[in-house]
Design an enzyme around this catalytic site. Sequence first.
Site, PDB file in Angstrom:
ATOM      1  N   LYS A 140      87.055  76.778  18.341  1.00 37.77           N
ATOM      2  CA  LYS A 140      87.562  75.939  17.252  1.00 37.77           C
ATOM      3  C   LYS A 140      87.913  76.824  16.060  1.00 37.77           C
ATOM      4  O   LYS A 140      87.171  77.761  15.734  1.00 37.77           O
ATOM      5  CB  LYS A 140      86.498  74.899  16.865  1.00 37.77           C
ATOM      6  CG  LYS A 140      86.996  73.809  15.915  1.00 37.77           C
ATOM      7  CD  LYS A 140      85.909  72.746  15.680  1.00 37.77           C
ATOM      8  CE  LYS A 140      86.394  71.602  14.787  1.00 37.77           C
ATOM      9  NZ  LYS A 140      85.344  70.575  14.573  1.00 37.77           N
ATOM     10  N   SER A 148      86.916  65.781  15.250  1.00 38.54           N
ATOM     11  CA  SER A 148      87.861  66.758  14.748  1.00 38.54           C
ATOM     12  C   SER A 148      88.125  67.926  15.688  1.00 38.54           C
ATOM     13  O   SER A 148      89.110  68.625  15.520  1.00 38.54           O
ATOM     14  CB  SER A 148      87.367  67.297  13.411  1.00 38.54           C
ATOM     15  OG  SER A 148      86.176  68.056  13.577  1.00 38.54           O
ATOM     16  N   SER A 177      82.174  65.083  15.981  1.00 33.70           N
ATOM     17  CA  SER A 177      83.406  65.837  16.263  1.00 33.70           C
ATOM     18  C   SER A 177      83.428  66.631  17.559  1.00 33.70           C
ATOM     19  O   SER A 177      84.472  67.169  17.916  1.00 33.70           O
ATOM     20  CB  SER A 177      83.717  66.782  15.109  1.00 33.70           C
ATOM     21  OG  SER A 177      84.352  66.077  14.080  1.00 33.70           O
TER      22      SER A 177
HETATM   23  N1  GLN Z   1      84.945  62.018  12.096  1.00 35.81           N
HETATM   24  C1  GLN Z   1      83.888  62.376  11.195  1.00 35.81           C
HETATM   25  C2  GLN Z   1      84.468  62.758   9.862  1.00 35.81           C
HETATM   26  O1  GLN Z   1      85.630  62.597   9.691  1.00 35.81           O
HETATM   27  C3  GLN Z   1      83.066  63.490  11.770  1.00 35.81           C
HETATM   28  C4  GLN Z   1      83.702  64.805  11.652  1.00 35.81           C
HETATM   29  C5  GLN Z   1      82.906  65.915  12.250  1.00 35.81           C
HETATM   30  O2  GLN Z   1      81.970  65.704  13.004  1.00 35.81           O
HETATM   31  N2  GLN Z   1      83.280  67.127  11.859  1.00 35.81           N
HETATM   32  O3  GLN Z   1      83.808  63.199   8.971  1.00 35.81           O
END
Ligand code: GLN
Length: 485
Positions: A77, A152, A176
Amino acid sequence: MTANPALDLAAAVRRGERSAVDVLEEHLARVDATEADVHAFNTVLGERARVAAGEVDAAVARGEDPGPLAGVPIALKDNLCTRGIPTTCSSRILEGWQPPYDATVVTRVAAAGAVAVGKTNLDEFAMGSSTENSAFGPTRNPLDLSRVPGGSSGGSAAAVAAGYAPLALGSDTGGSIRQPAALCGVVGVKPTYGVVSRYGLVAFASSLDQVGPFARTVGDAALLFDVIAGHDPADSTSLPGAAPVASARLGEGVEGLRVGLVTELVGAEGLSAEVVAGTRAAADALAAAGAKVDEVSVPATVYGLSAYYLIAPAEASSNLSRYDGVRYGHRAEGAADITEMYVATRSEGFGAEVKRRIMLGTYALSAGYYDAYYGQAQRVRTLIIRDFDAAYQSFDVLLSPTAPGTAFPLGEKTADPLVMYLNDVCTIPSNLAGHPAMSVPWGAGADGLPLGVQILAPALGETVMFQVAAALEAMAPAGPGSSAR
Ligand code: GLN
């Protein structure tokens, strides 16, 4: 027995039956064939990867063991620091920045013989659930290019689902890793807070962030977990002592284990009927395999989403203050003074969702509101931990859906941030508690796209969590994720 692509490749490379360079070329050929449509990567590391694979082959030729991930391609990532390789967090504000050091997890997978094939796309600074918040354009779900891969860590999930690499690393602050794993039909793991080093992970919300594996199978995810887990003196939140071993009890079944189906999470707002039915079917399968399955209430989890959207933005607003146009990446030109330069740099460099979080977080932390918002959210967090502790008095692991539905069409949820936030309703409680949780593919929805189930465990409960995951994998109805490669 499920074939484990990463385990099998590493074994073949270690025995000298396969060359790491050939394995890499095979994966790069798949990238060449479909990456223009999928856009899993911000950077593909062709030449560097060839050099790394060549070194693995040379080690084998000298009679040395390159390690448990010998010659296995891995996708990283793009919020994990890689020395001399752009690390963008899919944000304009980090344009041109090359970290002077590698994240500990990057060092560990390389030392275990893995070959990094690229840096994967993400929602800007890991804020989002669809990878549509990337400054470099969205990633598409390899199983259906009109759909999102989740987020994400959507690029990492897509890279594994598309066959670009059998393994990938992501980060999980509120879901995410697990949510994109569910939407792409792969396995995704959020480890216990402090079990995997975050040194070199660009911070989003420091009390929630964890790095974790993506893989096609539970066995491969366990392999990668066991390589990256363990104490790191460079991360002050890293737990001392030995990490739990994910691969210790994979073949042992679930006879006698106590599994709790979380009432509030199977009943959460916005779940599709097929998601609920799938999760109940998974619970039934575990019962048929000899587990003691019951429903259990974890009441405070219903406040998880609200607490998360105060705590995570509050921490983000502080963490992101370092992007000032001086120390990293992008700087706005032509400003009259330094204040104007800060404002212009941050206005140009950050996307809409990141700005929204910074404003929410700054507000939640401001004098006069701190107790009502941030303080209250921290108290909810304590209640969630207490309620989980109570549940784990009677259960070894808990079960819930991972995501509310299958992969949704691009653009469907971008208009209303709250609709997007609801994607993480089942995954956020584990981040707030600091507990491990993972998503395992469980068949397909009516649209033919994958569904996932989530296994939750108490802190340091990875061994039993993976044990249950392996049993579920062996009993799972066929899904598109299992036949795509
Ligand atoms: N979707 C969640 C957010 O927008 C979690 C994101 C994540 O785990 N990095 O914050």
